[in-house]
Design an enzyme around this catalytic site. Sequence first.
Site, PDB file in Angstrom:
ATOM      1  N   GLY A  77       0.842  -1.200   0.000  1.00  0.00           N
ATOM      2  CA  GLY A  77       0.000   0.000   0.000  1.00  0.00           C
ATOM      3  C   GLY A  77       0.870   1.240   0.000  1.00  0.00           C
ATOM      4  O   GLY A  77       2.084   1.173   0.258  1.00  0.00           O
ATOM      5  N   GLN A 111       2.765  10.075   1.839  1.00  0.00           N
ATOM      6  CA  GLN A 111       4.072   9.399   1.856  1.00  0.00           C
ATOM      7  C   GLN A 111       4.957   9.839   0.684  1.00  0.00           C
ATOM      8  O   GLN A 111       6.165   9.652   0.726  1.00  0.00           O
ATOM      9  CB  GLN A 111       3.891   7.878   1.834  1.00  0.00           C
ATOM     10  CG  GLN A 111       3.260   7.338   3.120  1.00  0.00           C
ATOM     11  CD  GLN A 111       3.120   5.843   3.097  1.00  0.00           C
ATOM     12  OE1 GLN A 111       2.171   5.307   2.517  1.00  0.00           O
ATOM     13  NE2 GLN A 111       4.053   5.142   3.709  1.00  0.00           N
ATOM     14  N   CYS A 120       5.805  -0.114   7.620  1.00  0.00           N
ATOM     15  CA  CYS A 120       5.433   1.123   6.925  1.00  0.00           C
ATOM     16  C   CYS A 120       6.620   1.558   6.077  1.00  0.00           C
ATOM     17  O   CYS A 120       7.757   1.582   6.575  1.00  0.00           O
ATOM     18  CB  CYS A 120       5.079   2.212   7.943  1.00  0.00           C
ATOM     19  SG  CYS A 120       4.585   3.767   7.180  1.00  0.00           S
ATOM     20  N   LEU A 121       6.348   1.910   4.828  1.00  0.00           N
ATOM     21  CA  LEU A 121       7.438   2.319   3.940  1.00  0.00           C
ATOM     22  C   LEU A 121       8.058   3.636   4.403  1.00  0.00           C
ATOM     23  O   LEU A 121       9.178   3.951   4.020  1.00  0.00           O
ATOM     24  CB  LEU A 121       6.926   2.435   2.495  1.00  0.00           C
ATOM     25  CG  LEU A 121       6.413   1.117   1.897  1.00  0.00           C
ATOM     26  CD1 LEU A 121       5.816   1.339   0.505  1.00  0.00           C
ATOM     27  CD2 LEU A 121       7.515   0.061   1.835  1.00  0.00           C
ATOM     28  N   HIS A 169      -4.648   1.038   7.503  1.00  0.00           N
ATOM     29  CA  HIS A 169      -3.324   1.659   7.672  1.00  0.00           C
ATOM     30  C   HIS A 169      -3.192   2.868   6.727  1.00  0.00           C
ATOM     31  O   HIS A 169      -2.707   3.923   7.123  1.00  0.00           O
ATOM     32  CB  HIS A 169      -2.256   0.597   7.378  1.00  0.00           C
ATOM     33  CG  HIS A 169      -0.833   1.055   7.397  1.00  0.00           C
ATOM     34  ND1 HIS A 169       0.094   0.613   8.326  1.00  0.00           N
ATOM     35  CD2 HIS A 169      -0.151   1.904   6.586  1.00  0.00           C
ATOM     36  CE1 HIS A 169       1.264   1.172   8.084  1.00  0.00           C
ATOM     37  NE2 HIS A 169       1.146   1.960   7.019  1.00  0.00           N
ATOM     38  N   HIS A 208      -2.974   7.086   7.293  1.00  0.00           N
ATOM     39  CA  HIS A 208      -1.998   8.031   6.709  1.00  0.00           C
ATOM     40  C   HIS A 208      -2.699   9.311   6.247  1.00  0.00           C
ATOM     41  O   HIS A 208      -2.173  10.412   6.421  1.00  0.00           O
ATOM     42  CB  HIS A 208      -1.304   7.411   5.494  1.00  0.00           C
ATOM     43  CG  HIS A 208      -0.060   6.612   5.812  1.00  0.00           C
ATOM     44  ND1 HIS A 208       1.023   7.141   6.469  1.00  0.00           N
ATOM     45  CD2 HIS A 208       0.270   5.325   5.542  1.00  0.00           C
ATOM     46  CE1 HIS A 208       1.971   6.221   6.588  1.00  0.00           C
ATOM     47  NE2 HIS A 208       1.539   5.103   6.029  1.00  0.00           N
TER      48      HIS A 208
HETATM   49  O1  K1U Z   1       1.654   2.408   3.902  1.00  0.00           O
HETATM   50  C1  K1U Z   1       2.719   1.839   3.839  1.00  0.00           C
HETATM   51  O2  K1U Z   1       3.688   2.304   4.402  1.00  0.00           O
HETATM   52  C2  K1U Z   1       2.837   0.540   3.100  1.00  0.00           C
HETATM   53  C3  K1U Z   1       2.800  -0.668   4.011  1.00  0.00           C
HETATM   54  C4  K1U Z   1       1.367  -1.159   4.097  1.00  0.00           C
HETATM   55  C5  K1U Z   1       1.076  -2.157   5.167  1.00  0.00           C
HETATM   56  C6  K1U Z   1       1.832  -3.265   5.398  1.00  0.00           C
HETATM   57  C7  K1U Z   1       1.486  -4.173   6.387  1.00  0.00           C
HETATM   58  C8  K1U Z   1       0.385  -3.969   7.118  1.00  0.00           C
HETATM   59  C9  K1U Z   1      -0.357  -2.872   6.894  1.00  0.00           C
HETATM   60  C10 K1U Z   1      -0.033  -1.971   5.917  1.00  0.00           C
HETATM   61  C11 K1U Z   1       3.686  -1.733   3.399  1.00  0.00           C
HETATM   62  O3  K1U Z   1       3.468  -2.178   2.333  1.00  0.00           O
HETATM   63  S1  K1U Z   1       5.058  -2.262   4.323  1.00  0.00           S
HETATM   64  C12 K1U Z   1       5.793  -3.554   3.303  1.00  0.00           C
HETATM   65  C13 K1U Z   1       5.046  -4.830   3.352  1.00  0.00           C
HETATM   66  O4  K1U Z   1       4.278  -5.058   4.269  1.00  0.00           O
HETATM   67  C14 K1U Z   1       5.217  -5.846   2.306  1.00  0.00           C
HETATM   68  C15 K1U Z   1       6.221  -5.767   1.388  1.00  0.00           C
HETATM   69  C16 K1U Z   1       6.350  -6.736   0.407  1.00  0.00           C
HETATM   70  C17 K1U Z   1       5.485  -7.778   0.362  1.00  0.00           C
HETATM   71  C18 K1U Z   1       4.484  -7.866   1.293  1.00  0.00           C
HETATM   72  C19 K1U Z   1       4.354  -6.909   2.272  1.00  0.00           C
HETATM   73 ZN    ZN Z   2       2.555   3.293   6.168  1.00  0.00          ZN
END
Ligand code: K1U
Ligand code: ZN
Length: 173
Positions: free
Chosen positions: A46, A51, A95-96, A137, A141
């Site tokens: 996401g 962001q 979270c990225l 989530h 944001h």
């Molecule tokens: O909003 C963001 O920062 C993105 C975030 C979203 C999220 C992840 C997990 C739970 C809730 C919301 C991410 O994508 S973090 C990276 C991640 O979880 C992931 C990366 C590669 C494959 C699968 C997951």
């Molecule tokens: Zn996030």
Amino acid sequence: MTTRPILIHPDPRLKKRCDPVTEITEELRMAASDMLETMYDAPGVGLAGPQVGLMTRILVMDCVKDPEAAPRPMVLMNPEVTWASEALNTYEEGCLSIPEQYAEVTRPAEVKVRWLALDGSEREEHFAGLWATCVQHEIDHLNGKLFIDYLTPLKRQLITRKMEKLKRERARL
Ligand code: K1U
Ligand code: ZN
């Protein structure tokens, strides 16, 4: 399509409530396309407008994890939770904007969300599993809330200090 730099916490733009989308412009379509590319490139499931410094109520997501399955890129504008289950689910979130930090967050296990799509139509869908966690989530944001805001002040401060250090190191490169 191009990737855009992802803001790292702490940043005042990640603490602000975003403005609603009032018009679907070509600029907004390009931003949505860039956000999807940025999300896939990260990689993440996401990404929300703030962001990438876009203070508008727009988010993208694709929670299809099976590499064999077809991707499902979604763009949601002005998303609103219209129903949330009483049942809760705990997921170890990342979270990225807070790289390499993970913590358990408890949220409604299922939600219904209504939003404006890029073609101007109004949509509503029921989300469960990772989709439900992710959409909540990302909506957080848009309201200036981060997953670390669900943690104790001590844990939040620890992560914030790590991120300040990371930003100082990145600025030196
Ligand atoms: O909003 C963001 O920062 C993105 C975030 C979203 C999220 C992840 C997990 C739970 C809730 C919301 C991410 O994508 S973090 C990276 C991640 O979880 C992931 C990366 C590669 C494959 C699968 C997951
Ligand atoms: Zn996030």
